[in-house]
Design an enzyme around this catalytic site. Structure first.
Site, mmCIF file in Angstrom:
data_model
loop_
_atom_site.group_PDB
_atom_site.id
_atom_site.type_symbol
_atom_site.label_atom_id
_atom_site.label_comp_id
_atom_site.label_asym_id
_atom_site.label_seq_id
_atom_site.Cartn_x
_atom_site.Cartn_y
_atom_site.Cartn_z
ATOM 1 N N ARG A 51 0.891 -1.280 0.092
ATOM 2 C CA ARG A 51 0.067 0.237 -0.038
ATOM 3 C C ARG A 51 0.863 1.167 0.075
ATOM 4 O O ARG A 51 2.004 1.395 0.812
ATOM 5 C CB ARG A 51 -0.987 0.133 1.162
ATOM 6 C CG ARG A 51 -1.714 -0.988 1.467
ATOM 7 C CD ARG A 51 -2.858 -1.343 0.442
ATOM 8 N NE ARG A 51 -3.717 -0.194 0.218
ATOM 9 C CZ ARG A 51 -4.420 -0.166 -0.883
ATOM 10 N NH1 ARG A 51 -4.419 -0.765 -1.965
ATOM 11 N NH2 ARG A 51 -5.218 1.027 -0.913
ATOM 12 N N HIS B 59 12.822 -3.541 0.294
ATOM 13 C CA HIS B 59 12.472 -3.514 -1.117
ATOM 14 C C HIS B 59 13.381 -4.315 -2.032
ATOM 15 O O HIS B 59 14.761 -4.172 -1.631
ATOM 16 C CB HIS B 59 12.624 -1.857 -1.605
ATOM 17 C CG HIS B 59 12.295 -1.766 -2.993
ATOM 18 N ND1 HIS B 59 10.995 -1.881 -3.521
ATOM 19 C CD2 HIS B 59 13.010 -1.474 -3.882
ATOM 20 C CE1 HIS B 59 10.962 -1.449 -4.792
ATOM 21 N NE2 HIS B 59 12.216 -1.441 -5.034
HETATM 22 C C1 GAR Z 1 9.374 -9.021 -1.295
HETATM 23 O O1 GAR Z 1 10.276 -9.498 -2.206
HETATM 24 C C2 GAR Z 1 9.697 -7.730 -0.730
HETATM 25 O O2 GAR Z 1 10.733 -6.955 -0.809
HETATM 26 C C3 GAR Z 1 8.702 -6.953 -1.622
HETATM 27 O O3 GAR Z 1 7.616 -7.736 -1.688
HETATM 28 C C4 GAR Z 1 7.967 -9.008 -1.527
HETATM 29 C C5 GAR Z 1 7.200 -9.707 -0.591
HETATM 30 O O4 GAR Z 1 7.417 -11.107 -0.406
HETATM 31 N N1 GAR Z 1 8.238 -5.641 -1.357
HETATM 32 C C6 GAR Z 1 8.283 -4.446 -2.194
HETATM 33 O O5 GAR Z 1 8.166 -4.786 -3.483
HETATM 34 C C7 GAR Z 1 7.996 -3.067 -1.617
HETATM 35 N N2 GAR Z 1 8.023 -2.191 -2.521
HETATM 36 P P1 GAR Z 1 7.177 -11.767 0.946
HETATM 37 O O6 GAR Z 1 5.724 -11.700 1.263
HETATM 38 O O7 GAR Z 1 7.509 -13.296 0.847
HETATM 39 O O8 GAR Z 1 7.840 -11.076 2.150
#
Ligand code: GAR
Length: 218
Positions: A95, A113
């Site tokens: 979000r 990130h």
């Molecule tokens: C992760 O790769 C995190 O770095 C990314 O979402 C994924 C969630 O995976 N976050 C973003 O892109 C934020 N901008 P997870 O639910 O397995 O932790």
């Protein structure tokens, strides 16, 4: 009181980074406890994983707020405060935040990130890294500022981009690094070792002993 800082992990999906934080916090000497997992999506896979481990969970469904982002965030904030949360860790919480929540948790909210910020903010970071032909890619943990994927950087980990990489293969290699750096960065934050100084973070860490801040591969 056990002296450990109470951390909330905010998720939207499968929660693998959440699990890396929970696993780290199982060590008796880890300075934080994961006291709450909160999702904006009732069907986020990570919620069940947290429940199975006996961790309190909460859902604030953003769709109930009909585009009123601040009202959604006020509901989230109320739950964080009710639970005595001291630090918020965003872990795939997809979000965009308004200045309201960012300011409530300034210097107490961190995010992971999947890119070496400030490159590749936003979505599809691995595809974009391949399109741009970068040779190093990775992950960043940072304090949250009002801009998207923006804020003072606490830790970064890098992986090589291989000639035959696909977005999925690269994502898997980066995810392994995410799971290494996020618990380490959270530890630096909860112990007060990561201090924001302008746009930079001083970590008071002897980097000769720390692989967490510089995982550079040939
Ligand atoms: C992760 O790769 C995190 O770095 C990314 O979402 C994924 C969630 O995976 N976050 C973003 O892109 C934020 N901008 P997870 O639910 O397995 O932790």
């Amino acid at each position: 009181m056990n002296g450990r800082k109470k951390v909330a992990v905010l998720i939207s999906g499968r929660g693998s980074n959440m699990m890396s934080l929970i696993a780290a916090a199982m060590a008796p000497d880890y300075p934080a406890e994961i006291a709450l997992v909160l999702s904006n999506k009732p069907d986020a896979g990570g919620l069940q994983k947290a429940e199975d481990l006996g961790i309190p969970t909460a859902v604030v469904d953003h769709r109930d707020y009909k585009g009123d982002r601040e009202a959604f965030e006020r509901a989230v904030n109320e739950i964080l405060v009710e639970n005595g949360i001291e630090i918020v860790a965003l872990a795939g919480f997809l979000r965009l935040l308004t200045p309201y929540l960012v300011n409530e948790w300034r210097d107490r909210m961190i995010n992971i990130h999947p890119a070496l910020l400030p490159s590749f903010k936003g979505l599809h970071t691995h595809e974009r890294a391949l399109d741009e032909g970068v040779k190093l890619h990775g992950a960043t943990v940072h304090f949250v500022s009002p801009g998207m994927d923006d804020g003072p950087i606490i830790a970064q980990g890098a992986v090589p981009v291989l000639d035959d990489d696909t977005p999925d293969a690269l994502a898997a290699r980066v995810l392994a690094v995410e799971h290494q750096i996020y618990p380490r960065a959270l530890e630096l934050v909860v112990t007060g070792k990561a201090k924001v100084k302008g746009h930079r973070v001083a970590t008071s860490v002897d980097t000769s002993e720390s692989a967490a801040n510089t995982l550079i591969f040939p």
